[in-house]
Every structure is written in structure tokens, then in C-alpha cells.
Design a protein around this motif. Structure first.
Motif, short mmCIF file in Angstrom:
data_model
loop_
_atom_site.label_atom_id
_atom_site.label_comp_id
_atom_site.label_asym_id
_atom_site.label_seq_id
_atom_site.Cartn_x
_atom_site.Cartn_y
_atom_site.Cartn_z
N CYS A 28 -7.31 2.76 5.24
CA CYS A 28 -8.74 2.31 5.03
C CYS A 28 -8.83 0.77 4.16
O CYS A 28 -9.62 0.07 4.14
CB CYS A 28 -10.03 2.69 4.54
N ARG A 29 -7.75 1.11 3.55
CA ARG A 29 -7.33 -0.13 2.31
C ARG A 29 -6.69 -0.96 3.21
O ARG A 29 -7.39 -2.39 3.60
CB ARG A 29 -6.38 -0.11 1.57
N ALA A 77 -5.81 12.55 0.92
CA ALA A 77 -6.21 11.31 0.39
C ALA A 77 -5.24 9.82 0.46
O ALA A 77 -5.83 9.12 0.12
CB ALA A 77 -6.07 11.59 -1.51
N ALA A 78 -3.98 9.58 0.65
CA ALA A 78 -2.77 8.82 1.01
C ALA A 78 -3.32 8.76 1.90
O ALA A 78 -3.16 6.75 2.66
CB ALA A 78 -1.49 9.59 0.37
N ASN A 94 -10.07 -1.61 6.35
CA ASN A 94 -11.79 -1.93 5.81
C ASN A 94 -12.18 -0.76 7.20
O ASN A 94 -13.69 -0.98 7.07
CB ASN A 94 -12.29 -3.13 6.03
N SER A 117 -14.21 5.98 6.09
CA SER A 117 -14.20 7.38 5.72
C SER A 117 -14.95 7.99 6.13
O SER A 117 -15.97 8.27 5.21
CB SER A 117 -13.04 7.91 5.09
N TRP A 142 -12.55 7.95 10.51
CA TRP A 142 -12.91 6.27 10.46
C TRP A 142 -13.26 5.57 11.06
O TRP A 142 -13.09 5.68 12.96
CB TRP A 142 -11.02 5.74 10.42
N CYS A 164 1.79 8.56 4.03
CA CYS A 164 2.14 9.93 4.64
C CYS A 164 3.15 9.67 5.02
O CYS A 164 2.89 10.95 4.99
CB CYS A 164 0.88 10.30 4.65
N ASP A 182 -6.60 8.19 3.73
CA ASP A 182 -7.23 7.38 3.69
C ASP A 182 -6.69 6.12 2.96
O ASP A 182 -7.59 5.12 3.45
CB ASP A 182 -8.65 8.31 3.41
N HIS A 183 -6.48 6.05 1.42
CA HIS A 183 -6.28 4.97 1.34
C HIS A 183 -5.50 4.16 1.69
O HIS A 183 -6.20 2.43 1.59
CB HIS A 183 -6.00 5.16 -0.25
N PHE A 184 -4.12 4.05 2.23
CA PHE A 184 -3.68 3.19 3.27
C PHE A 184 -4.64 2.55 4.25
O PHE A 184 -4.56 1.34 4.16
CB PHE A 184 -2.28 4.01 3.75
N LEU A 210 0.78 -1.25 -0.15
CA LEU A 210 0.06 0.41 -0.24
C LEU A 210 0.98 1.10 0.08
O LEU A 210 0.13 2.04 0.29
CB LEU A 210 -1.13 -0.12 0.90
#
Length: 281
Positions: free
Chosen positions: A163-164, A156-157, A167, A170, A184, A122, A159-161, A98
Motif C-alpha cells: 500500500c505504501r 500487516a507487513a 498507494n 486495503s 487491494w 513478508c 499491507d504496509h509494503f 520499505l
């Protein structure tokens, strides 16, 4: 910003903040400061993951509230958050895939389970912990952990890291522009928060976790800020009102920054915060 329970003593699902830890330059000074401010007591144990092989467990009324160790010459200092995982080795693989970077582990720590130290996508330091069944961590009562924000320049970075990885869902609780502040959630319950640093921070401020510690309403944020000064610390952000309670951002004698909050003083809207950027040298 609250997990709402006095202590955890069983296996928990992935994605829950399950420990806080301070890497400091002066163990004795840190213990004196936090012991004076929060009535914590400290016991020392061996830990092969620390530069000195020593690790201090802070307790309140016999229940662990966090850890403290002396940072190495090149290592990061300050507060960090441990997030629970079911398998540390699998978490390490996900970190790499990720866009993060594993800096230590997976490593087994006697009596504490398996850990992975990492830099997230991030740039913030984070620890993923596979805790043992005997894990115990005080939260949700005065002088214990209440929650944590990931302060970042790239929402964004982040959240992506995360949340992936966990799970998370956000949910934006700011306006997304002048205030980019998200929570989260796991099954509609917030577990951590993410804040995109605004103009109150210098552009070169590194991403970092802001740990919140709950206060007894009988003392409150204003008195805690004054006590921190008397103990050799500093007030980074003067006490102000928020929808979560009256809070202040403080620094210990080593310069490590954390927040205190009195949840009984919640208001509608955000008060005015007088900020002294702790990263402005």
C-alpha cells in the motif's frame, strides 16, 4: 479476481498485475502440461535474466498469456506475479526502504523493458516491471490470467509494503479474524488480493503468490481438475464454491501450485474445500 479485459497493449499505471511467470525444473514437461490444460503455445527467446538464457512465451490465439523458464539450482520455482511500475530503478529504492530486498536488477531485458526481482517485506518473491509500449498480456477470458492472491503469514507487513509502494487502499473482505482476506484497490477497483494463511497450511509454509487462471464455463473447475490429473498434475484443493466462482487449486507435474476458477458459478458464501497441503512433504 478479474481484470476484465482481453488484452493490454498500452502503458498502464503502477500497481497493476501485468504478467505471470513460471520458474520450473523441466521446461518440456511444463509446456506439455499447460499446453494441454489451457491450449497455450510456446515460443522461445533469449533472456539474460534466466539461468539458461532461454525464456518461453506462452500464447493463446497469438496473444501472450505468461512466461516460463527453467529455474536455477538455487533459485525459487513456482508461479510469480509481475506488477507494473513507471520506473524500475525508483521501485528498487522503494523496496529497500520499505523492508524488502532486491535480488536482481534493475535490469533491461531486450523487447521486454526493465525489471526488478525482489523479496517483499513478508518474504514473498515478486517482480516489478516497467513494460514497453508494445506490452501485451491476455487477461479476463478463458484460459488466461484472472487474478492473484499474496498468501502470507503477516498481513500487516504485506499491507504496509504494497500500500505504501503503490498507494493501494486495503479493504477487508473476510471477518479479519477467522478469515483474514483483503483486497487491494486502485480508485475503488480491486487489482490484487492478500490472504493470511490459516490452519490449512503448515506454519512453516513460505509466503507465495497464488495465480488464478479463468476457465470456460462449458468446461468448469471439476473437468479442469480431472484433466490436470490426466496430464500428470495433482489436485491440491478439490473444486468448491466461492463468491467469485467455482474454483480448484491444482499443481503441475513439477509441484508448482496455481488456481483455476469458473466465474460463472459464483455463490453466496464459501463452500467446503478439501485441502491437501502442497508444502507438506
Amino acid at each position: 479476481m478479474s481484470l476484465g479485459s482481453a488484452a493490454h497493449t498500452s502503458v498502464i499505471p503502477s500497481g497493476i498485475p501485468c504478467w505471470i511467470e513460471l520458474a520450473c525444473r523441466d521446461e518440456a514437461a511444463a509446456q506439455a502440461f499447460y499446453g494441454g490444460l489451457f491450449d497455450w503455445e510456446f515460443t522461445v527467446q533469449r533472456d539474460p535474466a534466466t539461468p539458461t538464457g532461454r525464456y518461453s512465451i506462452a500464447t493463446l490465439n497469438g496473444v501472450p498469456t505468461g512466461g516460463l523458464y527453467r529455474a536455477g539450482a538455487e533459485g525459487p520455482s513456482g508461479w510469480s506475479v509481475h506488477i507494473s511500475v513507471q520506473q524500475a530503478a525508483a521501485a528498487a529504492e522503494w523496496v529497500d526502504s520499505l523492508g524488502g530486498r532486491v535480488t536482481l536488477g534493475p535490469m533491461a531485458i531486450p523487447h521486454r523493458g526493465n525489471i526488478v526481482h525482489a523479496i517483499d517485506a513478508c518474504g514473498a518473491h515478486v517482480v516489478f516491471w516497467e513494460p514497453p509500449a508494445t506490452w501485451e498480456f491476455a487477461t479476463g477470458v478463458p484460459n488466461t490470467f484472472s487474478g492473484a492472491d499474496l498468501n502470507t503469514h503477516d498481513g500487516a507487513a504485506a499491507d504496509h509494503f504494497y500500500c505504501r509502494l503503490f498507494n493501494y487502499t486495503s479493504h477487508q473482505i473476510g471477518d479479519g479474524a477467522s478469515l483474514d482476506y483483503a483486497e487491494w484497490l486502485i480508485e475503488h477497483e480491486p487489482v490484487l488480493y492478500r490472504y493470511v494463511m490459516g490452519s490449512e497450511y503448515r506454519p512453516d509454509t513460505p509466503p507465495h503468490w497464488m495465480v488464478y487462471l479463468a476457465l470456460d464455463p462449458a468446461r468448469g473447475a471439476d473437468a479442469a481438475a480431472g484433466q490436470a490429473l490426466m496430464l500428470g498434475g495433482a489436485v491440491v484443493v478439490q473444486p468448491y464454491d466461492t463468491p467469485y466462482g467455482r474454483m480448484a487449486i491444482l499443481a503441475d507435474p513439477d509441484g508448482s501450485v496455481f488456481a483455476v476458477i469458473d466465474h460463472s458459478r459464483a455463490v453466496e458464501g464459501w463452500g467446503t474445500a478439501e485441502v491437501d497441503d502442497p508444502y507438506d512433504d
